[in-house]
Design a protein around this motif. Sequence first.
Motif, short mmCIF file in Angstrom:
data_model
loop_
_atom_site.label_atom_id
_atom_site.label_comp_id
_atom_site.label_asym_id
_atom_site.label_seq_id
_atom_site.Cartn_x
_atom_site.Cartn_y
_atom_site.Cartn_z
N ASP A 192 0.82 -1.22 0.00
CA ASP A 192 0.00 0.00 0.00
C ASP A 192 0.85 1.27 0.00
O ASP A 192 0.32 2.36 0.15
CB ASP A 192 -0.92 0.01 1.23
N LYS A 193 2.16 1.12 -0.15
CA LYS A 193 3.11 2.25 -0.10
C LYS A 193 3.10 2.95 1.27
O LYS A 193 3.52 4.08 1.41
CB LYS A 193 2.84 3.27 -1.22
N GLY A 194 2.59 2.23 2.28
CA GLY A 194 2.49 2.84 3.61
C GLY A 194 3.84 2.99 4.28
O GLY A 194 4.62 2.04 4.33
N ASN A 195 4.10 4.20 4.77
CA ASN A 195 5.28 4.49 5.59
C ASN A 195 4.84 4.31 7.05
O ASN A 195 4.09 5.12 7.57
CB ASN A 195 5.73 5.93 5.32
N MET A 196 5.31 3.23 7.69
CA MET A 196 4.85 2.91 9.04
C MET A 196 4.99 4.09 9.99
O MET A 196 4.13 4.34 10.82
CB MET A 196 5.64 1.70 9.56
N ASN A 197 6.10 4.82 9.84
CA ASN A 197 6.33 5.90 10.81
C ASN A 197 5.62 7.20 10.45
O ASN A 197 5.93 8.25 11.01
CB ASN A 197 7.83 6.15 11.00
N ARG A 198 4.70 7.14 9.51
CA ARG A 198 3.79 8.27 9.25
C ARG A 198 2.34 7.79 9.30
O ARG A 198 1.45 8.48 8.86
CB ARG A 198 4.07 8.90 7.87
N SER A 199 2.12 6.57 9.84
CA SER A 199 0.80 5.94 9.77
C SER A 199 0.06 5.87 11.10
O SER A 199 -1.06 5.36 11.15
CB SER A 199 0.92 4.51 9.20
N PHE A 200 0.68 6.36 12.19
CA PHE A 200 0.04 6.28 13.50
C PHE A 200 -1.00 7.39 13.66
O PHE A 200 -0.81 8.45 13.11
CB PHE A 200 1.11 6.34 14.61
N PRO A 201 -2.11 7.15 14.37
CA PRO A 201 -2.44 5.96 15.16
C PRO A 201 -2.95 4.78 14.34
O PRO A 201 -3.27 3.76 14.94
CB PRO A 201 -3.55 6.48 16.09
N GLY A 202 -3.03 4.87 13.04
CA GLY A 202 -3.49 3.74 12.24
C GLY A 202 -5.00 3.61 12.25
O GLY A 202 -5.71 4.41 12.85
N ARG A 203 -5.47 2.57 11.55
CA ARG A 203 -6.92 2.31 11.44
C ARG A 203 -7.14 0.81 11.38
O ARG A 203 -6.48 0.13 10.60
CB ARG A 203 -7.49 2.91 10.16
N PRO A 204 -8.08 0.28 12.16
CA PRO A 204 -8.37 -1.16 12.08
C PRO A 204 -9.02 -1.55 10.75
O PRO A 204 -8.98 -2.71 10.37
CB PRO A 204 -9.32 -1.41 13.26
N ASP A 205 -9.61 -0.56 10.07
CA ASP A 205 -10.27 -0.83 8.78
C ASP A 205 -9.52 -0.16 7.63
O ASP A 205 -10.07 0.09 6.57
CB ASP A 205 -11.72 -0.34 8.81
N GLY A 206 -8.21 0.13 7.85
CA GLY A 206 -7.43 0.84 6.85
C GLY A 206 -6.62 -0.10 5.97
O GLY A 206 -6.97 -1.27 5.77
N THR A 207 -5.51 0.43 5.46
CA THR A 207 -4.60 -0.38 4.64
C THR A 207 -3.84 -1.35 5.54
O THR A 207 -3.91 -1.27 6.78
CB THR A 207 -3.58 0.52 3.95
N ASP B 233 -2.30 0.44 13.92
CA ASP B 233 -3.42 0.40 14.87
C ASP B 233 -3.20 -0.67 15.93
O ASP B 233 -3.48 -0.45 17.12
CB ASP B 233 -4.72 0.15 14.10
N TYR B 234 -2.66 -1.82 15.53
CA TYR B 234 -2.41 -2.89 16.51
C TYR B 234 -1.35 -2.47 17.53
O TYR B 234 -1.50 -2.71 18.73
CB TYR B 234 -1.99 -4.19 15.79
N PHE B 235 -0.29 -1.83 17.05
CA PHE B 235 0.71 -1.31 17.99
C PHE B 235 0.09 -0.24 18.90
O PHE B 235 0.34 -0.23 20.10
CB PHE B 235 1.92 -0.74 17.23
N GLN B 236 -0.68 0.66 18.31
CA GLN B 236 -1.28 1.76 19.07
C GLN B 236 -2.19 1.23 20.19
O GLN B 236 -2.12 1.69 21.32
CB GLN B 236 -2.10 2.64 18.12
N ARG B 237 -3.02 0.26 19.88
CA ARG B 237 -4.07 -0.12 20.84
C ARG B 237 -3.76 -1.38 21.63
O ARG B 237 -4.34 -1.61 22.68
CB ARG B 237 -5.40 -0.29 20.12
N GLU B 238 -2.86 -2.23 21.12
CA GLU B 238 -2.60 -3.50 21.81
C GLU B 238 -1.19 -3.58 22.40
O GLU B 238 -1.04 -4.00 23.55
CB GLU B 238 -2.80 -4.68 20.84
N LEU B 239 -0.16 -3.22 21.65
CA LEU B 239 1.21 -3.45 22.13
C LEU B 239 1.74 -2.27 22.96
O LEU B 239 2.30 -2.48 24.04
CB LEU B 239 2.15 -3.74 20.96
#
Length: 334
Positions: free
Chosen positions: A110-125, A132-138
């Motif tokens: 998805d060309k996603g840059n992990m370090n520009r993707s927080f907090p993320g989305r559970p229904d996203g790319t 999102d998993y790191f934000q809410r779970e880890l």
Amino acid sequence: MSEQHLRPSPISATVDFEAEGVQHGFLRLPYSRDDSAWGSVMIPITVIKNGEGPTALLTGGNHGDEYEGPIALFDLARTLGPDAMTGRVIIVPAMNYPAFTAGTRTSPIDKGNMNRSFPGRPDGTVTEKIADYFQRELLPLADIVLDFHSGGKTLDFLPFCAAHILPDKEQEARAFELVKAFGAPWSMKMLEIDAVGMYDTAAEEMGKVFITTELGGGGTATARSAGIAKRGVRNVLRAAGILKGAVETSKTEWLDMPDGDCFAFAEETGLVEFLADLGEVVQRGSVIARIHPTGRTGAEPVEIHARMDGIFTARHYPGLIKAGDCCAVLAIPV
Ligand SMILES: [Zn+2]
């Protein structure tokens, strides 16, 4: 919190974060695609727990072309036993796993840059789902967070461990204690060009003690830079009271990035010639690099000048540069 964040994550862990002992498993992210209709992205994870104590969350491969972190963390996951520690260590050697396996900074999916993707989305790319998993779970499980970075294919750094200046001075002081314990040859008070969407910011806003590194670059690791990473992560675990034994102390030089004058960006495209090497002292106004036009002979190069006195800390890599690329970074000895 927006409504989308109330949805459960599609990621399931094959490890039990509360179980004692060592577990090697996966974060399994369903990803239906041409070559695997009901397939998944399988992100390796190790959890090591021994009794009650602090939790360290250790990550590499946030960007897929940075290698010191994955080398140190695959090694640590294989060799760290529960008897040597108290508390819990969660290791994800390659956070953006699709990017890591492709050898690219961003995800090929998805060309996603992990370090520009927080907090993320559970229904996203795919990348947003991992964030999102790191934000809410880890991240909520962690007391301290170490996220390894290096320059990747387009930057090369002096090896340093870093933390940020924070509004909460106690949180900031605890982070800089871990930076010191890491014991890289350089230690940095780091300024970000663009902190929005960063894992760093997500962890810090949650009150976690967060440290990061830049340990080299060029899309590979050296014996020296990998050694710094392997020693540093164990030192951090010792300083946090998780790993038994004393921190292996070593000399570090402290650097500060006071403001945007640290950065020099290319305004031309061409062949870059550096006039100083990493670690050298440069004076304000001096020429750090020349950009040679490549379309014809006889044309004058464009000079890149230092905007402050400082230590040459990072440089563009490899030999060709484009307008807008970060050409050089300077930092001030503290
Ligand atoms: Zn990075």
